[in-house]
Design a protein around this motif. Structure first.
Motif: not given
Length: 314
Positions: A7, A16, A118-120, A155
């Protein structure tokens, strides 16, 4: 036990995390039609793991030999010299690979790909919310899976908080291997817990998974007292935990919890075996035959004799 986390440090920035994939229209990870979010990272090393690509928290490069045309571009372009041939096969040395992605970008045959995005949380939730009509019609929602979702606690929590704010049903598939403080942060935003008990004997659990079963069983007992809907699941693995004695241990353990009424038996399958080859990993159960529903019918009868509702399959 350590908890892996990816994160951002700045609380003003979006949370993230690393995911393997999002599986839409899933019918096996909770009630109704669901979107299952597979997070990367898991502390267990189960001998039968069918998602080895989700064990490491960091992304990985996968090599698909059936697509390789032998052009050698990846070998020539790798700045770390991490790609080469050994035993007649193309290999990627994970110790030398720095995940720069140049080999993936240059492989026009599609034999190399990166596993892990890697995504929010908002990026994930926007895709989850796209199927809201199916959730509303079927009583479905979002399920966090992996890997082990609690390996990325901030996350996972952000995803659950966001789903709850959107009035989307939430579930988690977990092996339970996380500090209790992590569970305390997730519980208010969970509608259903699907808890895998690999083995009720803590010593055998450690031999099968590489991790002690005591903290996991303690978490199970605490979760059973939380009042949240909880279903216990047992992956049934031949010559590992498929004996009647093992199932009796499971039944006695769950009966003592007092609040759990349903157990799912998940017969072993070999669908993940090819993933080990693509990741350059050894598979401990190579060649082990898959189990069919009829193969675990006797174990189902054992659990029924204790008064549980029993389902074969997730």
């Amino acid at each position: 036990m350590p908890v892996a986390e990816v994160t951002v440090a700045d609380p003003g920035e979006p949370v993230r995390g690393w995911i393997v994939s999002l599986q839409r229209f899933s019918l096996h990870d909770g009630p109704g039609i669901r979107t299952t979010v597979f997070l990367k990272g898991c502390h267990l090393r189960c001998l039968w793991c069918d998602n080895p690509e989700s064990q490491a928290i960091e992304p990985q490069i996968v090599f698909r030999a059936d697509r390789c045309i032998g052009c050698g571009v990846c070998v020539a372009i790798c700045p770390e010299g991490a790609i080469g041939d050994a035993d007649g096969r193309r290999r990627i040395d994970p110790e030398r690979c720095r995940l720069c992605g140049r080999c993936v970008a240059e492989c026009y045959a599609g034999a190399l790909e990166q596993v892990g995005r890697l995504m929010t949380a908002d990026e994930v939730l926007s895709q989850v919310e796209a199927d809201r009509p199916f959730y509303e019609q079927s009583g479905g929602g979002m399920t966090l899976s992996g890997g082990e979702p609690t390996a990325q606690p901030a996350f996972a929590r952000a995803l659950l908080v966001g789903a709850r704010a959107r009035q989307i049903h939430t579930a988690i598939e977990s092996c339970g291997d996380a500090p209790w403080a992590v569970w305390e942060g997730l519980l208010p935003f969970l509608d259903l817990i699907l808890f895998d008990v690999k083995e009720a004997d803590p010593a055998l659990h450690e031999r099968l998974t590489g991790t002690s079963g005591w903290p996991i069983l303690d978490n199970l007992a605490r979760l059973a007292r939380s009042g949240k809907p909880l279903i216990v699941r047992r992956p049934v693995i031949p010559d590992c935990n498929d004996s009647p004695e093992s199932i009796h241990r499971l039944a006695r353990l769950v009966r003592e919890l007092g609040s759990v009424e349903e157990i799912h038996l998940l017969p072993y399958h070999r669908l993940g075996e090819g993933k080990y080859e693509r990741l350059g990993m050894e598979y401990a159960l190579r060649g082990r035959a898959s189990l069919r529903e009829e193969d675990v019918a006797g174990l189902r009868e054992v659990l029924l004799s204790y008064g549980f509702r029993v389902q074969i399959g997730g």
